[in-house]
Motif scaffolding. Structure first.
Motif, mmCIF file in Angstrom:
data_model
loop_
_atom_site.group_PDB
_atom_site.id
_atom_site.type_symbol
_atom_site.label_atom_id
_atom_site.label_comp_id
_atom_site.label_asym_id
_atom_site.label_seq_id
_atom_site.Cartn_x
_atom_site.Cartn_y
_atom_site.Cartn_z
ATOM 1 N N GLN A 25 2.420 3.529 -10.851
ATOM 2 C CA GLN A 25 3.683 4.209 -10.553
ATOM 3 C C GLN A 25 4.872 3.348 -10.973
ATOM 4 O O GLN A 25 5.841 3.844 -11.566
ATOM 5 C CB GLN A 25 3.755 4.509 -9.060
ATOM 6 N N CYS A 29 -0.297 2.706 -7.082
ATOM 7 C CA CYS A 29 1.041 2.185 -6.794
ATOM 8 C C CYS A 29 1.529 1.286 -7.927
ATOM 9 O O CYS A 29 2.698 1.338 -8.315
ATOM 10 C CB CYS A 29 1.008 1.419 -5.476
ATOM 11 N N LYS A 78 -5.787 3.288 -4.372
ATOM 12 C CA LYS A 78 -4.405 3.575 -3.970
ATOM 13 C C LYS A 78 -3.464 2.485 -4.455
ATOM 14 O O LYS A 78 -2.346 2.759 -4.914
ATOM 15 C CB LYS A 78 -4.315 3.695 -2.443
ATOM 16 N N HIS A 79 -3.917 1.252 -4.361
ATOM 17 C CA HIS A 79 -3.054 0.154 -4.786
ATOM 18 C C HIS A 79 -2.856 0.186 -6.298
ATOM 19 O O HIS A 79 -1.754 -0.070 -6.797
ATOM 20 C CB HIS A 79 -3.641 -1.177 -4.359
ATOM 21 N N ILE A 132 -0.486 11.223 1.626
ATOM 22 C CA ILE A 132 -0.118 11.935 0.406
ATOM 23 C C ILE A 132 -1.290 12.785 -0.066
ATOM 24 O O ILE A 132 -2.369 12.270 -0.345
ATOM 25 C CB ILE A 132 0.316 10.944 -0.694
ATOM 26 N N TYR A 188 0.631 13.287 -8.578
ATOM 27 C CA TYR A 188 1.564 12.371 -7.926
ATOM 28 C C TYR A 188 2.275 11.494 -8.953
ATOM 29 O O TYR A 188 3.512 11.356 -8.929
ATOM 30 C CB TYR A 188 0.816 11.496 -6.913
ATOM 31 N N LEU A 210 -4.857 11.693 -3.445
ATOM 32 C CA LEU A 210 -4.564 10.288 -3.185
ATOM 33 C C LEU A 210 -5.073 9.866 -1.814
ATOM 34 O O LEU A 210 -5.563 8.745 -1.635
ATOM 35 C CB LEU A 210 -3.061 10.059 -3.295
ATOM 36 N N SER A 211 -4.998 10.757 -0.848
ATOM 37 C CA SER A 211 -5.428 10.418 0.512
ATOM 38 C C SER A 211 -6.922 10.142 0.599
ATOM 39 O O SER A 211 -7.377 9.443 1.503
ATOM 40 C CB SER A 211 -5.055 11.548 1.473
ATOM 41 N N ASP A 230 -0.953 6.885 3.686
ATOM 42 C CA ASP A 230 -2.259 7.537 3.627
ATOM 43 C C ASP A 230 -2.182 9.056 3.586
ATOM 44 O O ASP A 230 -3.179 9.727 3.336
ATOM 45 C CB ASP A 230 -3.106 7.125 4.848
ATOM 46 N N ASN A 244 0.832 -1.205 0.000
ATOM 47 C CA ASN A 244 0.000 0.000 0.000
ATOM 48 C C ASN A 244 0.860 1.246 0.000
ATOM 49 O O ASN A 244 2.059 1.190 0.281
ATOM 50 C CB ASN A 244 -0.930 0.013 1.228
ATOM 51 N N LEU A 245 0.227 2.373 -0.309
ATOM 52 C CA LEU A 245 0.870 3.674 -0.245
ATOM 53 C C LEU A 245 0.579 4.319 1.106
ATOM 54 O O LEU A 245 -0.426 4.009 1.749
ATOM 55 C CB LEU A 245 0.316 4.587 -1.349
#
Length: 212
Positions: free
Chosen positions: A138, A135, A131-132, A80, A87, A123-124, A78, A75-76
């Motif tokens: 990214q 990621c 979020k996943h 951000i 991002y 993102l938060s 929380d 996970n990223l």
């Protein structure tokens, strides 16, 4: 037959005197989709770390032939507050990507993973599933030849797990995809190999119907 991108021969990893991986003998070929299966504490995440060069072996032989390996954690953070597209643009530029092709790729992957409406959200504020996916995107922006995913389905609602899996398959191309997964969730009809891990050892490697 496709080329080997990773191989281990009698590899072992010892941490503080304790062997967390033992007798690892494994070959991974370009383009394969592989599930590493095991209970918590079985060593499946340690094996993923060995494949991704996060761990070096303590003994034995390990060869990695792929030039780029991408690692997707669970996970990223929380906290951000960037918007999703901001991002992804930031991390893409930090890796040297040209802005024109970077933006194109961001929108391409956002479409594949069905998060285009979320590009303007912070993102938060996004769901764990989104979020996943961010990621994963990214990491994909760096065009890795091997994509490693640490428990990608663990924190995603059950109804979205197969959706995410098939989205991953759609970006396969010439990439090799390796992911860890619990014993309760195995996409056995859709992967090339299932590697079962217990007590830090590979207890079986099952080739599925995709390899026949």
């Amino acid at each position: 037959m496709s080329k080997i991108v990773f191989e281990a021969v009698n590899a072992e990893k010892v941490v503080e005197g304790f062997p967390i991986l033992k007798n690892i003998n494994l070959q991974i070929r370009a383009g394969e989709v592989i599930a590493i299966v095991g209970a918590n504490g079985s060593g499946k995440n340690s094996l993923l770390n060995l494949i991704g060069a996060i761990y070096d072996q303590t003994s034995g032989v390990v060869n990695r032939y792929a030039k780029k390996i991408g690692y997707v954690p669970m996970n990223l953070p929380d906290s951000i507050e960037f918007k999703v597209e901001e991002y992804l643009s930031l991390v893409g530029r930090m890796s040297g990507r040209a802005i024109k092709t970077l933006v194109k790729d961001i929108h391409h992957y956002a479409d594949i993973f069905k998060i285009t409406p979320d590009l303007v959200s912070t993102l938060s504020s996004c769901s764990k599933c989104t979020k996943h996916k961010v990621c994963i995107i990214q990491v994909l922006l760096n065009n890795p030849k091997i994509l490693l995913l640490d428990e990608p389905f663990s924190f995603i609602e059950k109804e979205f797990q197969f959706e995410l899996f098939h989205q991953l398959l759609s970006i396969k191309g010439d990439k090799t995809i390796v992911f860890t997964v619990s014993e309760e969730l195995v996409f056995d009809k859709h992967v090339d190999k299932i590697i079962n891990v217990k007590n830090g050892e590979i207890v079986s490697i099952q080739e599925t119907q995709l390899n026949h």
